[in-house]
Design a protein around this motif. Sequence first.
Motif, mmCIF file in Angstrom:
data_model
loop_
_atom_site.group_PDB
_atom_site.id
_atom_site.type_symbol
_atom_site.label_atom_id
_atom_site.label_comp_id
_atom_site.label_asym_id
_atom_site.label_seq_id
_atom_site.Cartn_x
_atom_site.Cartn_y
_atom_site.Cartn_z
ATOM 1 N N SER A 187 0.741 -0.923 -0.115
ATOM 2 C CA SER A 187 0.212 -0.061 -0.067
ATOM 3 C C SER A 187 0.890 1.066 0.104
ATOM 4 O O SER A 187 2.225 1.123 0.299
ATOM 5 N N GLN B 275 -8.014 -1.575 -3.458
ATOM 6 C CA GLN B 275 -9.072 -0.498 -2.734
ATOM 7 C C GLN B 275 -8.267 0.692 -2.646
ATOM 8 O O GLN B 275 -6.997 0.862 -2.322
ATOM 9 N N ILE B 276 -9.037 1.876 -2.968
ATOM 10 C CA ILE B 276 -8.705 3.312 -2.799
ATOM 11 C C ILE B 276 -9.641 3.775 -1.583
ATOM 12 O O ILE B 276 -10.846 3.682 -1.942
ATOM 13 N N GLN B 277 -8.976 4.156 -0.555
ATOM 14 C CA GLN B 277 -10.027 4.804 0.488
ATOM 15 C C GLN B 277 -9.117 5.816 1.202
ATOM 16 O O GLN B 277 -7.937 6.000 1.442
ATOM 17 N N LYS B 278 -9.968 7.080 1.750
ATOM 18 C CA LYS B 278 -9.486 7.761 2.538
ATOM 19 C C LYS B 278 -9.861 7.520 4.024
ATOM 20 O O LYS B 278 -10.747 6.902 4.248
ATOM 21 N N GLU B 279 -8.858 7.446 4.997
ATOM 22 C CA GLU B 279 -9.019 6.972 6.320
ATOM 23 C C GLU B 279 -10.276 7.320 6.926
ATOM 24 O O GLU B 279 -10.713 8.674 6.846
ATOM 25 N N GLU C 129 -15.743 5.384 3.803
ATOM 26 C CA GLU C 129 -16.143 4.045 2.790
ATOM 27 C C GLU C 129 -14.873 4.097 1.594
ATOM 28 O O GLU C 129 -14.571 5.335 1.255
ATOM 29 N N PRO C 130 -14.466 3.094 1.147
ATOM 30 C CA PRO C 130 -13.739 3.128 -0.025
ATOM 31 C C PRO C 130 -14.405 3.790 -1.129
ATOM 32 O O PRO C 130 -15.604 3.770 -1.432
ATOM 33 N N TYR D 150 -13.081 3.269 -4.220
ATOM 34 C CA TYR D 150 -13.117 2.101 -5.121
ATOM 35 C C TYR D 150 -12.644 0.876 -4.527
ATOM 36 O O TYR D 150 -11.404 0.837 -3.699
ATOM 37 N N SER D 151 -13.249 -0.427 -4.766
ATOM 38 C CA SER D 151 -12.965 -1.556 -4.319
ATOM 39 C C SER D 151 -12.987 -2.439 -5.354
ATOM 40 O O SER D 151 -14.232 -2.779 -5.673
ATOM 41 N N TYR E 185 -5.063 9.493 0.820
ATOM 42 C CA TYR E 185 -5.691 8.296 0.078
ATOM 43 C C TYR E 185 -4.843 7.126 0.283
ATOM 44 O O TYR E 185 -3.860 7.419 -0.331
ATOM 45 N N THR F 67 -4.330 0.227 -1.476
ATOM 46 C CA THR F 67 -4.011 -1.103 -1.189
ATOM 47 C C THR F 67 -4.105 -2.033 -2.276
ATOM 48 O O THR F 67 -5.320 -2.160 -2.915
#
Length: 128
Positions: free
Chosen positions: A49, A74-78, A81-82, A84-85, A105, A108
């Motif tokens: 990641s 997976q693309i996610q801001k802490e 919700e993602p 993109y997954s 962002y 992973t």
Amino acid sequence: MQTAKYLAGAALLIISLAACGSTPAFNGSRTGNDEQFLLDYTMFNTTDSQELTAQAGDQIRADITVDGGELSVQIQKEGEEPLYSGDGIVASCDFAIGIEESGTYTITVTGDKAEGSAHFEVVSFGSK
């Protein structure tokens, strides 16, 4: 004495076969900073990641090449919700995700005997 030689030879053969059968976790190159995450590999059998920093109005562009195996991304801001997954990606693809909220962002990528590349880049359309 002869039995000891056979046992030693058998042990060496078992160790050699076990080493040949193991799949490396990663064989390739990785580049990552706050604007890009670039993976190029002949074997990716692990998870990696990278945090990217994006401003509202930017895009995170993805270019994924799958020559074998499969990937999950997976693309996610802490704490959110993602954005993109994708699980079980077996075909090459490219896409862009518009960033509505400035922040960090996390990208992973998990490979399962994957071969190919996964490139992610923050693209800015204005001054920061």
